[in-house]
Design a protein around this motif. Structure first.
Motif, PDB file in Angstrom:
ATOM      1  N   VAL A 297       1.822 -11.855   4.121  1.00  0.00           N
ATOM      2  CA  VAL A 297       1.581 -10.802   5.111  1.00  0.00           C
ATOM      3  C   VAL A 297       0.091 -10.707   5.429  1.00  0.00           C
ATOM      4  O   VAL A 297      -0.313 -10.587   6.586  1.00  0.00           O
ATOM      5  N   LEU A 298      -0.736 -10.773   4.395  1.00  0.00           N
ATOM      6  CA  LEU A 298      -2.183 -10.677   4.597  1.00  0.00           C
ATOM      7  C   LEU A 298      -2.716 -11.871   5.375  1.00  0.00           C
ATOM      8  O   LEU A 298      -3.664 -11.741   6.159  1.00  0.00           O
ATOM      9  N   THR A 299      -2.107 -13.041   5.188  1.00  0.00           N
ATOM     10  CA  THR A 299      -2.524 -14.219   5.948  1.00  0.00           C
ATOM     11  C   THR A 299      -2.256 -14.025   7.437  1.00  0.00           C
ATOM     12  O   THR A 299      -3.110 -14.298   8.292  1.00  0.00           O
ATOM     13  N   VAL A 300      -1.048 -13.528   7.751  1.00  0.00           N
ATOM     14  CA  VAL A 300      -0.709 -13.265   9.153  1.00  0.00           C
ATOM     15  C   VAL A 300      -1.597 -12.165   9.716  1.00  0.00           C
ATOM     16  O   VAL A 300      -2.082 -12.247  10.855  1.00  0.00           O
ATOM     17  N   LEU A 301      -1.831 -11.113   8.924  1.00  0.00           N
ATOM     18  CA  LEU A 301      -2.661 -10.004   9.372  1.00  0.00           C
ATOM     19  C   LEU A 301      -4.082 -10.474   9.684  1.00  0.00           C
ATOM     20  O   LEU A 301      -4.666 -10.089  10.710  1.00  0.00           O
ATOM     21  N   THR A 302      -4.637 -11.324   8.825  1.00  0.00           N
ATOM     22  CA  THR A 302      -5.988 -11.851   9.047  1.00  0.00           C
ATOM     23  C   THR A 302      -6.054 -12.634  10.359  1.00  0.00           C
ATOM     24  O   THR A 302      -6.997 -12.489  11.148  1.00  0.00           O
ATOM     25  N   LYS A 303      -5.037 -13.435  10.603  1.00  0.00           N
ATOM     26  CA  LYS A 303      -4.988 -14.227  11.842  1.00  0.00           C
ATOM     27  C   LYS A 303      -4.917 -13.315  13.064  1.00  0.00           C
ATOM     28  O   LYS A 303      -5.615 -13.531  14.063  1.00  0.00           O
ATOM     29  N   LYS A 304      -4.086 -12.282  13.001  1.00  0.00           N
ATOM     30  CA  LYS A 304      -3.945 -11.357  14.130  1.00  0.00           C
ATOM     31  C   LYS A 304      -5.250 -10.602  14.400  1.00  0.00           C
ATOM     32  O   LYS A 304      -5.646 -10.400  15.549  1.00  0.00           O
ATOM     33  N   VAL A 305      -5.933 -10.185  13.338  1.00  0.00           N
ATOM     34  CA  VAL A 305      -7.200  -9.469  13.488  1.00  0.00           C
ATOM     35  C   VAL A 305      -8.236 -10.371  14.131  1.00  0.00           C
ATOM     36  O   VAL A 305      -8.992  -9.963  15.026  1.00  0.00           O
ATOM     37  N   GLY A 308      -7.978 -10.588  17.762  1.00  0.00           N
ATOM     38  CA  GLY A 308      -8.283  -9.379  18.512  1.00  0.00           C
ATOM     39  C   GLY A 308      -7.126  -8.410  18.650  1.00  0.00           C
ATOM     40  O   GLY A 308      -7.194  -7.484  19.456  1.00  0.00           O
ATOM     41  N   SER A 309      -6.048  -8.619  17.891  1.00  0.00           N
ATOM     42  CA  SER A 309      -4.896  -7.729  17.989  1.00  0.00           C
ATOM     43  C   SER A 309      -5.146  -6.414  17.245  1.00  0.00           C
ATOM     44  O   SER A 309      -6.012  -6.336  16.367  1.00  0.00           O
ATOM     45  N   LYS A 310      -4.369  -5.407  17.614  1.00  0.00           N
ATOM     46  CA  LYS A 310      -4.357  -4.139  16.896  1.00  0.00           C
ATOM     47  C   LYS A 310      -3.110  -4.123  16.013  1.00  0.00           C
ATOM     48  O   LYS A 310      -2.011  -4.441  16.480  1.00  0.00           O
ATOM     49  N   CYS A 311      -3.259  -3.739  14.767  1.00  0.00           N
ATOM     50  CA  CYS A 311      -2.154  -3.824  13.806  1.00  0.00           C
ATOM     51  C   CYS A 311      -1.918  -2.466  13.141  1.00  0.00           C
ATOM     52  O   CYS A 311      -2.874  -1.776  12.774  1.00  0.00           O
ATOM     53  N   PHE A 312      -0.648  -2.105  13.005  1.00  0.00           N
ATOM     54  CA  PHE A 312      -0.254  -0.888  12.304  1.00  0.00           C
ATOM     55  C   PHE A 312       0.366  -1.261  10.956  1.00  0.00           C
ATOM     56  O   PHE A 312       1.188  -2.165  10.886  1.00  0.00           O
ATOM     57  N   TRP A 313      -0.025  -0.546   9.917  1.00  0.00           N
ATOM     58  CA  TRP A 313       0.603  -0.716   8.601  1.00  0.00           C
ATOM     59  C   TRP A 313       1.183   0.646   8.217  1.00  0.00           C
ATOM     60  O   TRP A 313       0.455   1.566   7.880  1.00  0.00           O
ATOM     61  N   VAL A 314       2.505   0.780   8.306  1.00  0.00           N
ATOM     62  CA  VAL A 314       3.170   2.072   8.116  1.00  0.00           C
ATOM     63  C   VAL A 314       3.771   2.139   6.709  1.00  0.00           C
ATOM     64  O   VAL A 314       4.457   1.213   6.287  1.00  0.00           O
ATOM     65  N   LEU A 315       3.515   3.237   6.023  1.00  0.00           N
ATOM     66  CA  LEU A 315       3.984   3.414   4.645  1.00  0.00           C
ATOM     67  C   LEU A 315       4.713   4.745   4.497  1.00  0.00           C
ATOM     68  O   LEU A 315       4.479   5.677   5.265  1.00  0.00           O
ATOM     69  N   PRO A 316       5.581   4.873   3.483  1.00  0.00           N
ATOM     70  CA  PRO A 316       6.390   6.099   3.344  1.00  0.00           C
ATOM     71  C   PRO A 316       5.671   7.260   2.670  1.00  0.00           C
ATOM     72  O   PRO A 316       6.126   8.391   2.770  1.00  0.00           O
ATOM     73  N   ARG A 317       4.539   6.990   1.966  1.00  0.00           N
ATOM     74  CA  ARG A 317       3.898   8.064   1.214  1.00  0.00           C
ATOM     75  C   ARG A 317       2.400   8.103   1.493  1.00  0.00           C
ATOM     76  O   ARG A 317       1.802   7.102   1.881  1.00  0.00           O
TER      77      ARG A 317
END
Length: 385
Positions: A297-305, A308-317
């Protein structure tokens, strides 16, 4: 159909004279079923009439009943001033809502607008609200009730942006007011006074949370006049909370991507009308990754960042629970605070923002503004739903 009378049908149902009279499709059974359905339909028709007409001012005179939003100077100017063009589906839905709330004469509008997240329900509701105010459908105020302060603030920003663009093309003055639990005392009284003193060519969008349904607010709003009551994410409110606004408004619009069973039942039996806003076709990729594969997940997130993409990381708590320990392998995977710290270590503080319900409004707004700013480096927003 040569059915027996109701009295005879009951006698035959309890004391059949032949085997045929015991069948489920016998004339006596059909006669009883017909009676039950007739009574049910009559009750629904009376309930619908009461919802549509009870409490509505019979002397209310509309200023203009434009047959389409395209004929309305105010709404046409609002559409042309938007920073985007309406989709074909938004156009169709707006026309359907317009026929019911602005043109229609069958009492007040009670309608459920269902559409996926991002389909454009808010902009359709904004344009309809302008049309209701322009036509004199009950008053100069459109209320929008949201389940959270965060969503209310988001709607206030969005509609303020639309309104500021409209001001250059119309003589109407569009005011956006925010009412939530933090607006109390003199600030609340001043807000209501501004609503009461608004002129005939003023349109007011009063956006708020459950605070809109308190008896003192409802009483003042009834005197001012609610042209359209919009309830966003209607599944998040109770029956009485919704009724408090709908009984005080000339028209009511419920919006949801996931209507509750009660609303679906009301739609099926005709108590509430229904409009479906379909999303434009788009390709969506969905992947399910186990928590053990966080590195992927972090590899994909790094590539997206980096792209220039905007990324949301949604958590339950918001934070780890009392029973969690550092040895618990999942303790840093399901709360905002630990996830935010981890991502800051990887990407730097200027790249990561975080929001949750316990933050004070000022700090939360600052985080969202930094994330939304195209010139800022912030690319990741960590938060709860």
């Amino acid at each position: 159909l040569r059915w027996p009378t109701l009295v005879d049908a009951f006698h035959l149902a309890h004391k059949p004279t032949s085997v045929d009279e015991t069948r489920i499709d016998s004339p006596s059974r059909k006669r009883i079923a017909f009676e039950e359905l007739s009574m049910q339909q009559a009750q629904i028709a009376l309930s619908r009439w009461e919802l549509k007409h009870f409490g509505r001012n019979p002397d209310l005179q509309r200023k203009e009943a434009y047959s389409s939003w395209r004929d309305s100077p105010l709404v046409y100017a609002a559409v042309t001033s938007l920073p985007f063009s309406l989709t074909s589906q938004q156009d169709i839905c707006l026309e359907e809502l317009w026929d019911d709330a602005v043109v229609g004469e069958d009492g007040r509008m009670l309608r459920l607008l269902q559409g996926d997240v991002g389909s454009g329900k808010t902009v359709v509701a904004y344009l309809l609200g302008l049309g209701c105010i322009e036509s004199g459908s009950g008053g100069r105020v459109v209320t929008i009730m949201c389940p959270t302060q965060l969503l209310a603030s988001q709607h206030a920003r969005t509609i303020s942006q639309y309104a500021s663009r409209l001001q250059n093309q119309s003589d109407w003055r569009i005011h956006v007011e925010l009412l939530n639990g933090n607006v109390i005392g003199k600030a609340r009284d001043d807000l209501l006074l501004r609503l009461e003193r608004s002129d005939d060519n003023h349109a007011v969008f009063l956006i708020g949370t459950h605070a809109l349904t308190t008896p003192d607010i409802i009483g003042r709003l009834e005197q001012i006049g609610i042209s359209l009551a919009i309830i966003d994410e209607e599944q998040r409110f109770g029956v009485r909370q919704r009724q408090a606004l709908t009984t005080a408004a000339a028209n009511s619009l419920f919006m949801s991507a996931t209507p509750i069973p009660r609303s679906i039942s009301q739609k099926r039996c005709g108590l509430v009308d229904f409009t479906h806003l379909q999303s434009e076709p788009r390709r969506v990729e969905t992947s399910i990754v186990p928590s053990e594969s966080l590195s992927k997940v972090l590899t994909v997130l790094t590539k997206k960042v980096e792209e220039g993409s905007k990324c949301f990381w949604v958590l339950p708590r918001i934070e780890r629970e009392a029973g969690d320990t550092d040895e618990d392998s999942t303790s840093d995977l399901n709360n905002v605070e630990d996830r935010y710290k981890m991502l800051v270590e990887l990407f730097g503080e200027n790249r990561v923002c975080h929001v949750h319900g316990r933050m004070i409004d000022k700090d939360r707004e600052a985080q969202i503004a930094r994330f939304a700013d195209p010139s800022a480096q912030a690319s990741i927003l960590v938060g709860t739903t």
